[in-house]
Design a protein around this motif. Structure first.
Motif, PDB file in Angstrom:
ATOM      1  N   PRO A  43     142.672 109.982   8.800  1.00  0.00           N
ATOM      2  CA  PRO A  43     141.265 109.703   8.511  1.00  0.00           C
ATOM      3  C   PRO A  43     141.118 108.459   7.631  1.00  0.00           C
ATOM      4  CG  PRO A  43     141.716 112.033   8.246  1.00  0.00           C
ATOM      5  CD  PRO A  43     143.045 111.358   8.449  1.00  0.00           C
ATOM      6  N   SER A  44     140.173 107.588   7.977  1.00  0.00           N
ATOM      7  CA  SER A  44     140.041 106.309   7.275  1.00  0.00           C
ATOM      8  C   SER A  44     139.679 106.467   5.801  1.00  0.00           C
ATOM      9  CB  SER A  44     139.030 105.404   7.983  1.00  0.00           C
ATOM     10  OG  SER A  44     137.748 105.959   7.949  1.00  0.00           O
ATOM     11  N   CYS A  45     139.010 107.553   5.438  1.00  0.00           N
ATOM     12  CA  CYS A  45     138.686 107.728   4.015  1.00  0.00           C
ATOM     13  C   CYS A  45     139.966 107.802   3.179  1.00  0.00           C
ATOM     14  CB  CYS A  45     137.801 108.949   3.785  1.00  0.00           C
ATOM     15  SG  CYS A  45     138.552 110.531   4.138  1.00  0.00           S
ATOM     16  N   LEU A  46     141.028 108.386   3.731  1.00  0.00           N
ATOM     17  CA  LEU A  46     142.298 108.468   3.010  1.00  0.00           C
ATOM     18  C   LEU A  46     142.944 107.100   2.849  1.00  0.00           C
ATOM     19  CD1 LEU A  46     143.929 111.673   4.497  1.00  0.00           C
ATOM     20  CD2 LEU A  46     143.124 111.332   2.177  1.00  0.00           C
ATOM     21  N   LEU A  71     147.644 114.783   1.582  1.00  0.00           N
ATOM     22  CA  LEU A  71     146.711 113.917   0.863  1.00  0.00           C
ATOM     23  C   LEU A  71     147.456 112.874   0.033  1.00  0.00           C
ATOM     24  CD1 LEU A  71     144.114 116.600  -0.287  1.00  0.00           C
ATOM     25  CD2 LEU A  71     143.754 114.838   1.466  1.00  0.00           C
ATOM     26  N   LEU A  72     148.524 113.279  -0.646  1.00  0.00           N
ATOM     27  CA  LEU A  72     149.294 112.341  -1.452  1.00  0.00           C
ATOM     28  C   LEU A  72     150.054 111.337  -0.586  1.00  0.00           C
ATOM     29  CD1 LEU A  72     150.686 114.658  -4.266  1.00  0.00           C
ATOM     30  CD2 LEU A  72     148.954 112.874  -4.503  1.00  0.00           C
ATOM     31  N   ASN A  73     150.568 111.789   0.541  1.00  0.00           N
ATOM     32  CA  ASN A  73     151.325 110.907   1.436  1.00  0.00           C
ATOM     33  C   ASN A  73     150.448 109.836   2.074  1.00  0.00           C
ATOM     34  OD1 ASN A  73     153.898 111.941   1.143  1.00  0.00           O
ATOM     35  ND2 ASN A  73     153.682 113.382   2.816  1.00  0.00           N
ATOM     36  N   HIS A  74     149.191 110.169   2.351  1.00  0.00           N
ATOM     37  CA  HIS A  74     148.328 109.257   3.094  1.00  0.00           C
ATOM     38  C   HIS A  74     147.216 108.625   2.266  1.00  0.00           C
ATOM     39  CE1 HIS A  74     150.380 110.180   6.776  1.00  0.00           C
ATOM     40  NE2 HIS A  74     150.226 111.458   6.528  1.00  0.00           N
ATOM     41  N   PRO A 104     155.983 112.947  -3.601  1.00  0.00           N
ATOM     42  CA  PRO A 104     155.814 111.490  -3.516  1.00  0.00           C
ATOM     43  C   PRO A 104     154.351 111.129  -3.264  1.00  0.00           C
ATOM     44  CG  PRO A 104     156.879 112.342  -1.539  1.00  0.00           C
ATOM     45  CD  PRO A 104     156.720 113.495  -2.482  1.00  0.00           C
ATOM     46  N   ARG A 105     153.988 109.942  -3.716  1.00  0.00           N
ATOM     47  CA  ARG A 105     152.612 109.470  -3.580  1.00  0.00           C
ATOM     48  C   ARG A 105     152.599 108.113  -2.901  1.00  0.00           C
ATOM     49  NH1 ARG A 105     152.802 110.888  -9.633  1.00  0.00           N
ATOM     50  NH2 ARG A 105     152.796 113.122  -9.367  1.00  0.00           N
ATOM     51  N   ASN A 106     151.643 107.914  -2.025  1.00  0.00           N
ATOM     52  CA  ASN A 106     151.473 106.635  -1.351  1.00  0.00           C
ATOM     53  C   ASN A 106     150.853 105.611  -2.299  1.00  0.00           C
ATOM     54  OD1 ASN A 106     150.771 104.482   0.367  1.00  0.00           O
ATOM     55  ND2 ASN A 106     150.411 105.845   2.076  1.00  0.00           N
ATOM     56  N   SER A 107     149.980 106.059  -3.176  1.00  0.00           N
ATOM     57  CA  SER A 107     149.303 105.175  -4.126  1.00  0.00           C
ATOM     58  C   SER A 107     150.063 105.135  -5.445  1.00  0.00           C
ATOM     59  CB  SER A 107     147.874 105.677  -4.377  1.00  0.00           C
ATOM     60  OG  SER A 107     147.289 104.976  -5.440  1.00  0.00           O
ATOM     61  N   LYS A 108     150.390 103.938  -5.885  1.00  0.00           N
ATOM     62  CA  LYS A 108     151.093 103.782  -7.165  1.00  0.00           C
ATOM     63  C   LYS A 108     150.184 104.117  -8.348  1.00  0.00           C
ATOM     64  CE  LYS A 108     154.687 100.898  -5.559  1.00  0.00           C
ATOM     65  NZ  LYS A 108     155.574 101.879  -5.041  1.00  0.00           N
TER      66      LYS A 108
END
Length: 115
Positions: A43-46, A71-74, A104-108
């Motif tokens: 989903p683009s919001c992510l 949610l964290l991955n994307h 793990p998180r996609n966003s730093k």
């Protein structure tokens, strides 16, 4: 369209795909048993807008845990994930917190806050 038998586990992703500019998500419901990620478009919001997610009353359920992981991955621009951890005993609570903190998180920029 998602087949009826899969709807139970994917309604949250279907919802997210219909709110492309969503900036904050509060999940005050459990993720239904059977949640799984159906391969396909994220989903683009992510990818572009979702900055904050709040999960209420998380008891370590494996399906909700899978949703949090997704949610964290994307979540490319996710800045904050707040999780209200509920457990019957303190030891179980710390196990859940430890598992959450290791994801793990996609966003730093993303920080996980335990409520």
């Amino acid at each position: 369209m998602i087949p009826d038998e899969d709807w139970n586990g994917t309604w949250i992703l279907e919802f997210l795909s219909h709110v492309p500019n969503l900036k904050k998500l509060v999940l005050d419901v459990g993720v239904p048993e059977g949640f799984r990620v159906v391969p396909g478009e994220v989903p683009s919001c992510l990818l572009y807008h979702l900055k904050e997610v709040e999960i209420t009353t998380f008891d370590g359920d494996k399906y909700m845990f899978a949703m949090i992981r997704y949610l964290l991955n994307h979540g490319r621009v996710l800045e904050k994930l707040m999780v209200d951890v509920y457990a019957r005993c303190e030891k179980r609570r710390w196990i859940i917190i430890d598992k959450l903190s290791r994801l793990p998180r996609n966003s730093k920029k993303c920080r996980v806050e335990i409520l």
